[in-house]
Design an enzyme around this catalytic site. Structure first.
Site, PDB file in Angstrom:
ATOM      1  N   LYS A   1       1.036  -0.973   0.228  1.00  0.00           N
ATOM      2  CA  LYS A   1       0.043   0.176   0.102  1.00  0.00           C
ATOM      3  C   LYS A   1       1.008   0.973  -0.279  1.00  0.00           C
ATOM      4  CE  LYS A   1      -3.462  -0.872   3.164  1.00  0.00           C
ATOM      5  NZ  LYS A   1      -4.137  -1.044   3.120  1.00  0.00           N
TER       6      LYS A   1
ATOM      7  N   ARG B   1      -3.697   3.506   8.039  1.00  0.00           N
ATOM      8  CA  ARG B   1      -3.284   2.083   7.931  1.00  0.00           C
ATOM      9  C   ARG B   1      -2.409   0.888   7.653  1.00  0.00           C
ATOM     10  NH1 ARG B   1      -5.140   4.689   1.470  1.00  0.00           N
ATOM     11  NH2 ARG B   1      -6.248   2.869   1.876  1.00  0.00           N
TER      12      ARG B   1
ATOM     13  N   GLY C   1      -8.417  -7.433   4.258  1.00  0.00           N
ATOM     14  CA  GLY C   1      -9.196  -7.335   5.512  1.00  0.00           C
ATOM     15  C   GLY C   1      -8.790  -8.554   6.706  1.00  0.00           C
TER      16      GLY C   1
ATOM     17  N   MET D   1      -6.103  -7.572   8.445  1.00  0.00           N
ATOM     18  CA  MET D   1      -5.766  -6.270   9.267  1.00  0.00           C
ATOM     19  C   MET D   1      -6.442  -5.407   9.370  1.00  0.00           C
ATOM     20  SD  MET D   1      -1.556  -7.297   8.885  1.00  0.00           S
ATOM     21  CE  MET D   1      -1.603  -7.033   7.050  1.00  0.00           C
TER      22      MET D   1
ATOM     23  N   ARG E   1      -3.849  -2.074  -6.099  1.00  0.00           N
ATOM     24  CA  ARG E   1      -2.718  -2.797  -6.286  1.00  0.00           C
ATOM     25  C   ARG E   1      -3.103  -3.242  -7.145  1.00  0.00           C
ATOM     26  NH1 ARG E   1      -5.621  -4.484  -0.607  1.00  0.00           N
ATOM     27  NH2 ARG E   1      -8.018  -5.029  -1.996  1.00  0.00           N
TER      28      ARG E   1
ATOM     29  N   HIS F   1     -15.692  -9.046   0.845  1.00  0.00           N
ATOM     30  CA  HIS F   1     -14.814  -9.597   1.207  1.00  0.00           C
ATOM     31  C   HIS F   1     -14.993 -11.020   1.136  1.00  0.00           C
ATOM     32  CE1 HIS F   1     -13.501 -12.730   4.758  1.00  0.00           C
ATOM     33  NE2 HIS F   1     -12.366 -11.968   4.330  1.00  0.00           N
TER      34      HIS F   1
ATOM     35  N   ARG G   1       2.547 -48.810 -14.524  1.00  0.00           N
ATOM     36  CA  ARG G   1       2.868 -49.581 -13.420  1.00  0.00           C
ATOM     37  C   ARG G   1       2.373 -50.852 -13.499  1.00  0.00           C
ATOM     38  NH1 ARG G   1       1.291 -44.655 -10.454  1.00  0.00           N
ATOM     39  NH2 ARG G   1       0.244 -45.164 -12.293  1.00  0.00           N
TER      40      ARG G   1
ATOM     41  N   ARG H   1       8.426 -49.923 -15.428  1.00  0.00           N
ATOM     42  CA  ARG H   1       8.097 -50.424 -14.445  1.00  0.00           C
ATOM     43  C   ARG H   1       8.106 -51.568 -14.141  1.00  0.00           C
ATOM     44  NH1 ARG H   1       7.329 -47.645  -8.614  1.00  0.00           N
ATOM     45  NH2 ARG H   1       5.187 -48.778  -8.861  1.00  0.00           N
TER      46      ARG H   1
ATOM     47  N   GLU I   1      14.340 -44.369  -5.129  1.00  0.00           N
ATOM     48  CA  GLU I   1      13.814 -44.547  -4.328  1.00  0.00           C
ATOM     49  C   GLU I   1      14.463 -44.957  -3.443  1.00  0.00           C
ATOM     50  OE1 GLU I   1      10.253 -46.347  -5.643  1.00  0.00           O
ATOM     51  OE2 GLU I   1      12.212 -48.001  -6.822  1.00  0.00           O
TER      52      GLU I   1
ATOM     53  N   SER J   1      14.458 -42.546 -12.431  1.00  0.00           N
ATOM     54  CA  SER J   1      13.793 -41.784 -12.728  1.00  0.00           C
ATOM     55  C   SER J   1      13.595 -41.977 -11.040  1.00  0.00           C
ATOM     56  CB  SER J   1      12.460 -42.911 -13.626  1.00  0.00           C
ATOM     57  OG  SER J   1      11.487 -42.046 -12.171  1.00  0.00           O
TER      58      SER J   1
ATOM     59  N   GLY K   1      11.878 -41.465  -7.534  1.00  0.00           N
ATOM     60  CA  GLY K   1      10.182 -42.372  -7.196  1.00  0.00           C
ATOM     61  C   GLY K   1      10.663 -42.139  -6.191  1.00  0.00           C
ATOM     62  N   THR K   2       9.571 -40.503  -6.059  1.00  0.00           N
ATOM     63  CA  THR K   2       9.372 -39.156  -4.844  1.00  0.00           C
ATOM     64  C   THR K   2       8.533 -39.866  -3.606  1.00  0.00           C
ATOM     65  OG1 THR K   2       8.960 -38.410  -6.378  1.00  0.00           O
ATOM     66  CG2 THR K   2      11.340 -37.577  -5.877  1.00  0.00           C
ATOM     67  N   ASN K   3       8.089 -41.048  -3.868  1.00  0.00           N
ATOM     68  CA  ASN K   3       6.864 -40.934  -2.780  1.00  0.00           C
ATOM     69  C   ASN K   3       7.547 -42.324  -2.234  1.00  0.00           C
ATOM     70  OD1 ASN K   3       5.303 -40.006  -4.250  1.00  0.00           O
ATOM     71  ND2 ASN K   3       3.737 -41.928  -5.582  1.00  0.00           N
ATOM     72  N   ASP K   4       8.504 -43.429  -2.756  1.00  0.00           N
ATOM     73  CA  ASP K   4       9.577 -44.291  -1.693  1.00  0.00           C
ATOM     74  C   ASP K   4      10.582 -43.373  -1.299  1.00  0.00           C
ATOM     75  OD1 ASP K   4       8.514 -46.758  -1.255  1.00  0.00           O
ATOM     76  OD2 ASP K   4       7.793 -46.515  -3.238  1.00  0.00           O
TER      77      ASP K   4
ATOM     78  N   CYS L   1       9.008 -39.663 -11.336  1.00  0.00           N
ATOM     79  CA  CYS L   1       8.238 -40.071 -11.273  1.00  0.00           C
ATOM     80  C   CYS L   1       7.151 -40.173 -10.002  1.00  0.00           C
ATOM     81  CB  CYS L   1       8.015 -41.109 -11.936  1.00  0.00           C
ATOM     82  SG  CYS L   1       8.628 -42.669 -10.821  1.00  0.00           S
TER      83      CYS L   1
ATOM     84  N   TYR M   1      12.684 -34.211 -17.257  1.00  0.00           N
ATOM     85  CA  TYR M   1      11.469 -34.671 -17.832  1.00  0.00           C
ATOM     86  C   TYR M   1      10.847 -34.931 -16.036  1.00  0.00           C
ATOM     87  CZ  TYR M   1      11.577 -39.640 -17.288  1.00  0.00           C
ATOM     88  OH  TYR M   1      11.893 -41.034 -16.902  1.00  0.00           O
TER      89      TYR M   1
HETATM   90  P1  ADP Z   1      -7.845  -2.837   3.922  1.00  0.00           P
HETATM   91  O1  ADP Z   1      -6.112  -3.069   3.555  1.00  0.00           O
HETATM   92  O2  ADP Z   1      -8.725  -3.274   4.801  1.00  0.00           O
HETATM   93  O3  ADP Z   1      -8.093  -2.044   2.791  1.00  0.00           O
HETATM   94  P2  ADP Z   1      -7.290   0.394   4.330  1.00  0.00           P
HETATM   95  O4  ADP Z   1      -6.367   0.581   5.058  1.00  0.00           O
HETATM   96  O5  ADP Z   1      -7.598   0.420   2.349  1.00  0.00           O
HETATM   97  O6  ADP Z   1      -7.554  -0.972   4.287  1.00  0.00           O
HETATM   98  O7  ADP Z   1      -8.569   0.974   4.378  1.00  0.00           O
HETATM   99  C1  ADP Z   1     -10.114   0.698   4.847  1.00  0.00           C
HETATM  100  C2  ADP Z   1     -11.123   2.055   3.790  1.00  0.00           C
HETATM  101  O8  ADP Z   1     -10.815   3.015   4.352  1.00  0.00           O
HETATM  102  C3  ADP Z   1     -10.941   1.780   2.399  1.00  0.00           C
HETATM  103  O9  ADP Z   1     -11.724   2.060   1.887  1.00  0.00           O
HETATM  104  C4  ADP Z   1      -9.984   2.830   2.520  1.00  0.00           C
HETATM  105  O10 ADP Z   1      -9.868   3.607   0.857  1.00  0.00           O
HETATM  106  C5  ADP Z   1     -10.302   3.798   2.856  1.00  0.00           C
HETATM  107  N1  ADP Z   1      -8.738   4.731   3.391  1.00  0.00           N
HETATM  108  C6  ADP Z   1      -8.532   4.940   4.280  1.00  0.00           C
HETATM  109  N2  ADP Z   1      -7.408   6.350   4.099  1.00  0.00           N
HETATM  110  C7  ADP Z   1      -8.249   6.348   3.829  1.00  0.00           C
HETATM  111  C8  ADP Z   1      -8.191   7.559   3.560  1.00  0.00           C
HETATM  112  N3  ADP Z   1      -7.289   9.241   4.519  1.00  0.00           N
HETATM  113  N4  ADP Z   1      -9.437   9.083   3.077  1.00  0.00           N
HETATM  114  C9  ADP Z   1     -10.787   7.742   2.875  1.00  0.00           C
HETATM  115  N5  ADP Z   1     -10.602   6.673   2.847  1.00  0.00           N
HETATM  116  C10 ADP Z   1      -9.530   5.962   3.747  1.00  0.00           C
HETATM  117 MG    MG Z   2      -7.925  -1.014   1.180  1.00  0.00          MG
HETATM  118 MG    MG Z   3     -10.048  -3.302   6.217  1.00  0.00          MG
END
Ligand code: ADP
Ligand code: MG
Ligand code: MG
Length: 934
Positions: free
Chosen positions: A44, A114, A123, A125, A370, A490, A612, A668, A795, A814, A816-819, A892, A912
């Site tokens: 980010k 953030r 989602g 963290m 991203r 999510h 086999r 074999r 093997e 060849s 024989g990674t299982n055995d 194999c 192979y």
């Molecule tokens: P996550 O990694 O869970 O997406 P984010 O850090 O991206 O968490 O933020 C969660 C939400 O808050 C996202 O929708 C993001 O766009 C919004 N957000 C984060 N920082 C700001 C900001 N400075 N102004 C407005 N919205 C924000």
């Molecule tokens: Mg985000």
């Molecule tokens: Mg979030």
């Protein structure tokens, strides 16, 4: 002393100037980072800096690097004073740029705090928005913006998030206050709350906060900020984040960065909004902007399913009967600006982007970009399209396809006929959020889904909406269905990433957690009842529907549809063509019958790596013959059985060699677990005794003599061929006769005869002499010759260690990674279930008695144990090639179809890999990816 322990990314920062407590600014004015600094700044943070540097509107801020997270967690979880000083300075810089002041009563600076790891963990963290608001600042904000509603709306959001994320207080209690106030006012949407109601809510929230935490809601922004930074660092170690990392193989010492960023307000009224968008459709890969937004909303509102989000494009709005409500229609100018940003980003990153944006009074801000997670189908389509568009080259395109997507393309779809038959049970359609078909019983909670999975029942997780705590359940389920939430929710994001069929937003579905039922359009079913969802169309059926082979299977294996009529098939062919162009490993298959072989060849296998012989004894008659050879005291009975065996083996080999049509085949020699081949029940024993012309008691006695305590380490492999040379003899005759027959029909065939379970070179010398002698006799008898080679399986650890000696007598190896895995680890695959899964999931830590002490991270029978078994493979390859420079070497075992193991075999210089028929496409792609990477 403390300072030296923090490692900074030395690639990007000269060592002399490292201040381990420094932060990295982003924004129009100061910009320290760029996209290549993900390890240090997290995805980010690095991308915020990158976007700022190419002129995309990003609210300014700064990033505390991931190294600080590791440091913090190792040093007893307190923020170092030096870091605080650095943060204070960075905040002052933001104040200057924004013309605001942190904690000011008249003109407050508000920020988001953030999380952001190297790779995105959707989602997993935490994030806190509107930080900096206090009882006084909120008044200042209201006055300055002349928008009291927005100010108090932001405050109540902040209190809830702070309580949840920083203090770990139960979010539901807080949400309850908001719901209760809405109910009291008789309104449904958050946006309808009046200023006074919002003020009242803030008061109640703060009271609850004080009651639950034992302290007043903090009124010093600086304290809020430090605490939030610590909370983000702490969130790296929540249970769900730990589980996610385990599944994704993310090392726990990567840590998360913290981004502190000036707020953009999407909750300022009708000209403000917030949204999430992909530059292409993440489910199908179609080149169309795909996103959702909400007017007068903030942050997570879109993803959290608080209100049902609206499509950004007019076209999707129309398709959903939401004409006039898209961003394109309601905010046309901002929409155009947004799509221009999409184009810029796609060109800049040369990949599909997943973008978060906020519109504050018509002004567009981009808050995140991203590389977009996408379904397997979309991975493939986007790769093919982007090469066509000239955006990326073939290798780059291939590099973006995970081998698992090919698996997804090959996985079953609903039977078209059965789907028609089930139309009475077709309840409706939600969003087709993750393609694929899933059928199973309803599970209403993640825990239940995991339990069903353990009991062996396929299930579909049905939830109002999913949250990160449902992750484990989603993984356990065949598919996921949610009532709320859009295609960027999510559930959708996670499902697509893990190839789970998913239908989202089936509005009107009622999930009753107490009664354990779900109801839709008057029809109710219970938890445990059958349900089917089609993630490609969004359809939901309250019944079980049978699945049928994928389009690829239908086109290439069953040949019942025309591949040119199917986009999936065309893309698959293109990807496979590129894969074949770049890979250097050959891909063979483990196949014992013409049928298996046909499947493998249709999917691109270049020959047989393992046929086999024991698998050719899979009928009762044939078994009886083998029992006669093993147990008969009467030579005549035994010889007759041997000649029958020679006969049917020859027929089978002829069919296999014919299907191969000149491609190589490694056969074999017999390596059966003998106990499985002996009679077990009375009927079988009677039949066997009769065939042997002995009494049942005599037979029982002979069987007793043969019984082994440890058949896997017993009388098997070449040991059989040495003690019972007549067995080797008939096999060799059958193989060579079949080859001769094909040669006479002008089909080239040069069998590779492979001797199993060699531990000493003398074993191979013995079998090789025998094979050559039998061959010469046969050639004399038939007055014709055929070329063949003799090699061995490696093997057993001793064979790998003595590969140099063994190679003197082998034309090929060849592995024989299982055995080899069983014998190196001393773990019998059949008995591993008692402890291996627990080893993997973690056992209790002897020091703390809690937590998860992970003993062994992977299943060594699935993914090669590279440091142990892999080392033996390396030793074996070196030993073999030192003796015989051009020794052909393959593998194999089960590992021949595993992407990570294939990568290892590529690097180890094998010629192979051989895998089961349906794994062939995955192996082709994996081999190409290894070639491109290495
Ligand atoms: P996550 O990694 O869970 O997406 P984010 O850090 O991206 O968490 O933020 C969660 C939400 O808050 C996202 O929708 C993001 O766009 C919004 N957000 C984060 N920082 C700001 C900001 N400075 N102004 C407005 N919205 C924000
Ligand atoms: Mg985000
Ligand atoms: Mg979030």
């Amino acid at each position: 002393m403390m300072k030296t322990q923090v490692q900074t990314d030395i690639n990007t920062v000269a060592e002399t100037e490292i201040n381990p407590f420094r932060v990295y600014h982003f924004g129009k004015i100061n910009n320290d980072g760029n996209a290549s600094m993900k390890n240090l700044l997290g995805g980010k943070g690095a991308n915020l800096a990158e976007m700022a540097s190419i002129g995309i509107p990003v609210p300014p801020g700064f990033t505390i690097p991931t190294t600080m997270c590791t440091f913090y967690n190792e040093q007893g979880r307190v923020l170092p004073t030096d870091l605080k000083t650095e943060v204070d300075q960075a905040v002052r810089l933001m104040e200057e740029q924004m013309g605001t002041e942190f904690g000011s009563e008249a003109n407050p600076l508000l920020v988001s705090v953030r999380s952001g790891a190297r790779v995105s963990m959707p989602g997993m963290m935490d994030t806190v928005l509107n930080l900096g608001l206090t009882d006084l600042a909120v008044q200042g904000l209201a006055a300055k913006t002349n928008n009291a509603r927005m100010a108090y709306d932001s405050y109540r959001r902040f209190i809830v998030m702070y309580a949840d994320v920083v203090k770990g207080l139960n979010g539901e209690d807080f949400e309850h206050i908001i719901e209760a106030n809405k109910a009291k006012a008789g309104i449904e949407q958050d946006t309808e709350l009046s200023v006074d109601q919002l003020k009242e809510i803030c008061l109640e929230l703060k009271e609850l906060y004080a009651k639950l935490s034992g302290e007043a809601f903090p009124q010093k922004p600086q304290d809020q900020l430090y605490a939030a930074i610590e909370a983000v660092f702490d969130s790296w170690n929540t249970d769900r984040a730990v589980l996610y990392r385990k599944i994704q193989n993310i090392p726990s010492d990567w840590g998360t960065a913290v981004n502190v960023q000036a707020m953009a307000f999407g909750n300022k009224g009708e000209t403000s909004a917030t949204g999430v968008a992909f530059t292409r459709n993440p489910s199908t890969g179609e080149k169309k902007y795909f996103g959702e937004y909400l007017i007068n909303a903030q942050g997570e509102d879109v993803v959290a399913g608080v209100r049902t989000p609206l499509p950004i494009s007019a076209e999707s709005a129309k398709a959903k009967d939401l004409q006039g409500q898209s961003m394109e229609e309601l905010m046309p100018e901002t929409y155009i600006e947004l799509t221009q940003v999409f184009e810029t980003l796609e060109k800049h990153y040369t990949d599909m982007q997943d973008v978060e944006f906020t519109v504050e009074e018509e002004k567009l801000y981009i808050l995140q970009t991203r590389d977009g997670k996408r379904s397997g189908f979309a991975q493939v389509k986007i790769a093919v399209d982007m090469v066509k568009e000239g955006l990326v080259d073939e290798k780059t395109a291939l590099g973006r396809i995970e081998p698992a997507s090919i698996e997804q393309m090959l996985s079953p779809i609903f039977n078209a006929d059965d789907k028609v038959k089930a139309k009475d049970k077709l309840m409706g359609a939600g969003l087709n959020a993750g393609p694929g078909a899933a059928s199973g019983i309803v599970a209403l909670s993640a825990t239940k889904a995991e339990w069903y999975k353990k009991q062996g029942f396929p299930c579909v997780l049905v939830r109002t909406d999913t949250s990160p705590s449902d992750f484990g359940g989603m993984m356990a389920a065949e598919g996921v269905l949610t009532v709320r939430g859009g295609a960027t929710s999510h559930a959708a994001v996670v499902a697509r990433q893990f190839g789970k069929p998913c239908v989202c937003g089936l509005t009107g579905l009622v999930v009753d957690e107490e009664l354990k039922t779900i109801t839709y359009k008057g029809e109710t079913i219970k938890e445990g009842d059958n349900i089917s969802i089609d993630g490609s169309t969004g359809e939901v059926f309250f019944c079980k529907i049978e699945t049928s082979p994928s389009e690829i299977s239908q086109a290439f294996i069953d040949k019942c549809i025309d591949p040119n009529q199917s986009e999936v098939c065309r893309h698959y062919q293109q990807i496979m063509a590129w894969a074949d162009k770049y890979r250097t490993l050959q891909i063979r298959t483990n196949a014992d019958t013409a049928r298996d072989l046909n499947v493998a060849l249709s999917l691109g296998a270049e020959g047989i790596g393992l046929a086999r012989v024991e698998h050719m004894f899979s009928s009762d008659d044939r078994l009886l013959l083998l029992r006669q050879v093993m147990l008969a005291k009467d030579e005549e009975i035994k010889n007759l059985a041997l000649s029958h065996i020679e006969h049917f083996l020859k027929e089978d080999f002829t069919a296999v060699f014919k299907t191969l049509d000149g491609r190589p085949a490694t056969v074999r020699l017999l390596d059966p677990p003998m106990h499985e081949f002996m009679p077990h029940n009375d009927g079988d024993k009677a039949k066997t005794a009769k065939a042997l012309k002995v009494s049942e008691d005599d037979l029982t006695a002979s069987l007793g003599d043969m019984a082994e305590h440890n058949p896997m380490l017993g009388f098997r492999g070449c040991r059989l061929g040495i003690l019972k040379p007549e067995l080797t003899r008939v096999q060799v005759r059958a193989i060579l006769e079949a080859a001769l027959e094909l040669n006479s029909a002008l089909v080239p065939c040069k069998p590779e005869i492979m001797v199993p379970i060699i531990m000493h070179e003398n074993e191979l010398i013995h079998q090789r002499m025998l094979i050559d002698k039998v061959a010469e006799e046969l050639f004399a008898e038939l007055n014709a010759r055929v070329d063949y080679s003799v090699g061995t399986m490696i093997e057993l650890p001793r064979a790998a260690l003595q590969a140099g000696e063994i190679a003197k007598h082998a034309d090929f190896f060849s592995f024989g990674t299982n055995d080899l895995t069983q014998t190196t680890l001393g773990i019998s695959r059949d008995d591993a279930n008692h402890f291996l899964p627990t080893y993997k999931n973690g056992v209790s830590d002897p020091m703390t008695g809690t937590g998860n002490f992970e003993v062994y991270p992977d299943d060594p029978f699935q993914t090669l144990d590279q440091s142990g078994v892999g080392q033996l493979v390396q030793v074996g390859v070196k030993g073999g090639r030192d003796t015989s420079e051009n020794l052909k070497i393959g593998i194999c075992g089960e590992h021949g179809g595993d992407p990570a193991s294939i990568d290892f075999f590529h690097r180890t210089g094998l010629n192979y890999v051989s895998c089961s028929p349906y794994r062939v496409p995955v192996a082709r792609l994996s081999a190409a990816l290894s070639a491109i990477r290495n």
